[in-house]
Scaffold this motif. Structure first.
Motif, PDB file in Angstrom:
ATOM      1  N   UNK A   1      -8.821  11.953 -37.205  1.00 46.68           N
ATOM      2  CA  UNK A   1      -8.991  12.056 -38.916  1.00 46.68           C
ATOM      3  C   UNK A   1      -8.058  11.749 -39.622  1.00 46.68           C
ATOM      4  N   UNK A   2      -7.368  10.362 -38.576  1.00 45.35           N
ATOM      5  CA  UNK A   2      -6.116   9.830 -40.008  1.00 45.35           C
ATOM      6  C   UNK A   2      -6.219   8.486 -39.417  1.00 45.35           C
ATOM      7  N   UNK A   3      -6.623   7.848 -41.026  1.00 39.37           N
ATOM      8  CA  UNK A   3      -6.667   6.369 -41.280  1.00 39.37           C
ATOM      9  C   UNK A   3      -5.438   5.329 -40.236  1.00 39.37           C
ATOM     10  N   UNK A   4      -6.597   4.396 -39.340  1.00 39.82           N
ATOM     11  CA  UNK A   4      -6.452   3.584 -38.136  1.00 39.82           C
ATOM     12  C   UNK A   4      -5.071   3.048 -38.219  1.00 39.82           C
ATOM     13  N   UNK A   5      -4.932   1.868 -39.248  1.00 35.74           N
ATOM     14  CA  UNK A   5      -3.375   1.523 -39.802  1.00 35.74           C
ATOM     15  C   UNK A   5      -2.339   2.251 -39.755  1.00 35.74           C
ATOM     16  N   UNK A   6      -2.098   4.150 -40.468  1.00 33.71           N
ATOM     17  CA  UNK A   6      -1.065   4.905 -40.500  1.00 33.71           C
ATOM     18  C   UNK A   6      -1.322   5.086 -39.319  1.00 33.71           C
ATOM     19  N   UNK A   7      -2.036   5.519 -38.929  1.00 34.45           N
ATOM     20  CA  UNK A   7      -2.119   6.580 -37.428  1.00 34.45           C
ATOM     21  C   UNK A   7      -1.191   4.987 -36.403  1.00 34.45           C
ATOM     22  N   UNK A   8      -2.107   4.156 -36.082  1.00 33.01           N
ATOM     23  CA  UNK A   8      -1.375   3.220 -35.098  1.00 33.01           C
ATOM     24  C   UNK A   8       0.353   2.217 -34.780  1.00 33.01           C
ATOM     25  N   UNK A   9       0.311   2.654 -36.664  1.00 31.16           N
ATOM     26  CA  UNK A   9       1.384   1.769 -36.432  1.00 31.16           C
ATOM     27  C   UNK A   9       3.037   2.727 -36.624  1.00 31.16           C
ATOM     28  N   UNK A  10       1.960   3.388 -37.583  1.00 29.47           N
ATOM     29  CA  UNK A  10       3.061   4.977 -37.958  1.00 29.47           C
ATOM     30  C   UNK A  10       3.434   5.973 -37.563  1.00 29.47           C
ATOM     31  N   UNK A  11       2.373   6.875 -37.128  1.00 22.93           N
ATOM     32  CA  UNK A  11       1.747   7.549 -36.433  1.00 22.93           C
ATOM     33  C   UNK A  11       2.004   7.677 -35.036  1.00 22.93           C
ATOM     34  N   UNK A  12       1.243   7.145 -34.668  1.00 25.70           N
ATOM     35  CA  UNK A  12       1.526   7.321 -33.018  1.00 25.70           C
ATOM     36  C   UNK A  12       2.525   6.372 -31.992  1.00 25.70           C
ATOM     37  N   UNK A  13       4.197   5.783 -33.542  1.00 24.62           N
ATOM     38  CA  UNK A  13       4.794   5.619 -32.939  1.00 24.62           C
ATOM     39  C   UNK A  13       6.102   6.526 -33.505  1.00 24.62           C
ATOM     40  N   UNK A  14       5.803   7.288 -34.164  1.00 22.56           N
ATOM     41  CA  UNK A  14       6.384   8.474 -34.411  1.00 22.56           C
ATOM     42  C   UNK A  14       6.128   9.499 -33.159  1.00 22.56           C
ATOM     43  N   UNK A  15       5.609   9.592 -33.260  1.00 24.51           N
ATOM     44  CA  UNK A  15       5.070  11.047 -31.850  1.00 24.51           C
ATOM     45  C   UNK A  15       5.096  10.521 -31.146  1.00 24.51           C
ATOM     46  N   UNK A  16       5.388   9.226 -30.131  1.00 23.55           N
ATOM     47  CA  UNK A  16       6.199   8.173 -29.142  1.00 23.55           C
ATOM     48  C   UNK A  16       7.342   8.662 -29.001  1.00 23.55           C
ATOM     49  N   UNK A  17       8.003   8.303 -29.874  1.00 23.10           N
ATOM     50  CA  UNK A  17       9.660   8.244 -29.934  1.00 23.10           C
ATOM     51  C   UNK A  17      10.956   9.598 -30.614  1.00 23.10           C
TER      52      UNK A  17
END
Length: 327
Positions: free
Chosen positions: A123-139
């Protein structure tokens, strides 16, 4: 607010290319991950690292596109990963940690710009999710390998587009406010810059340093969601559809020039002992007034505010369920 945003006279500048920045740098034996490393400035970033002898891994949502783009470098490892799917990020991280003990450089390069409203499976907005949250989780998932590298660097691709929107901690996913693609992009790019501040604060005691980057205005697939009117407004293309390149490299850059600051942050010996800074044109960006001007070649205090960075880190932990575990 105390700041480390002091230029260091790097010897490079606005027209420098990734190939020039990497010259004389030996990355033999180094393991590097570059998200979005199969198009635009990500591809040029991979080329630079590869030319210096590194083992480069490119996580990709579109495997066929990645294979075609990276065909000239058959030893670059391509792995499946989608930043909008948390399970995909975890699966990639698990595979990486099974095969590699260390991660020397992580470049969080992939991104989306000014996309229509969409949400990930959480349910996270996609730009925030792809640009930030996904990279946060990856890191966070790759953290053990970063620590073991003893001197790892993480580069987060931000943008001067951060001036279009701050992180709204009360409504980051546009559930209670009107959605605007550029405001969402600005929020995501602000998050990228703040992420580097928080990560560097956490990581420097274990030898992990982080940097955020404004690469410049470059004509790439990133503009695929823009209307013709928006494309005309950002002035990346001429009337014949060809990319506009500033001969002085001030902002309208080639992909090779656009990749230079990422490569510089990832490899420059001049940055030893430094981190948590926003960089542009292969230099630590100077601090700008906290106003509404469109000045691009510095950074406003709000984008490197350690208090906001700490709040973002806590929010990101809550939204992803990912936390750095003590070694």
């Amino acid at each position: 607010m105390a700041t480390k945003q002091t230029p260091i006279s790097s010897g490079f500048g606005a027209t420098s290319t990734a190939a020039e920045v990497i010259q004389g740098i030996d990355l033999t034996g180094k393991i590097i991950v570059v998200t979005g490393g199969y198009s635009g400035i990500g591809l040029e970033t991979v080329r630079a690292f590869h030319s210096a002898g590194a083992k480069v891994i490119v996580p990709a949502r579109d495997i066929n596109k990645a294979k075609a783009a990276l065909a000239e470098m058959p030893d670059v490892l391509i792995e499946v990963m989608d930043l909008l799917h948390p399970a995909s990020i975890d699966a990639f991280a698990d595979r990486f940690l099974r095969h590699f003990d260390k991660l020397h450089i992580l470049v969080n390069n992939a991104g989306v710009m000014a996309a229509p409203l969409a949400r990930d499976e959480r349910g996270n907005e996609s730009q925030f999710a792809a640009n930030h949250l996904g990279h946060f989780q990856l890191t966070v998932r790759l953290w053990p390998a970063l620590v073991r590298a003893e001197g790892a660097r993480v580069v987060a691709l931000s943008s001067y587009g951060y001036i279009r929107g701050e992180v709204d901690f009360d409504d980051p996913h546009f559930e209670h406010r009107e959605y605007h693609p550029w405001a969402a992009y600005g929020q995501a790019k602000s998050a990228n810059a703040l992420f580097a501040v928080a990560l560097d604060s956490i990581g420097q005691r274990q030898g992990v340093r982080a940097f955020s980057v404004h690469p410049g205005g470059i004509a790439t697939d990133l503009q695929r969601h823009l209307s013709q009117t928006e494309l005309d407004a950002v002035k990346l293309f001429d009337e014949n559809g060809k990319p506009i390149i500033d001969p002085e490299g001030a902002d309208r850059k080639t992909p090779q020039q656009g990749a230079a600051t990422s490569v510089w942050c990832a490899t420059s010996p001049r940055l030893e002992g430094l981190g948590g800074v926003y960089c542009v044109n292969c230099e630590i960006a100077p601090l700008l007034p906290n106003d509404e001007s469109m000045e691009r070649f510095g950074v406003r205090p709000r984008a490197i505010d350690p208090v906001a960075a700490g709040r973002l880190w806590q929010l990101s932990e809550q939204l992803t369920g990912s936390k750095i575990k003590p070694e």
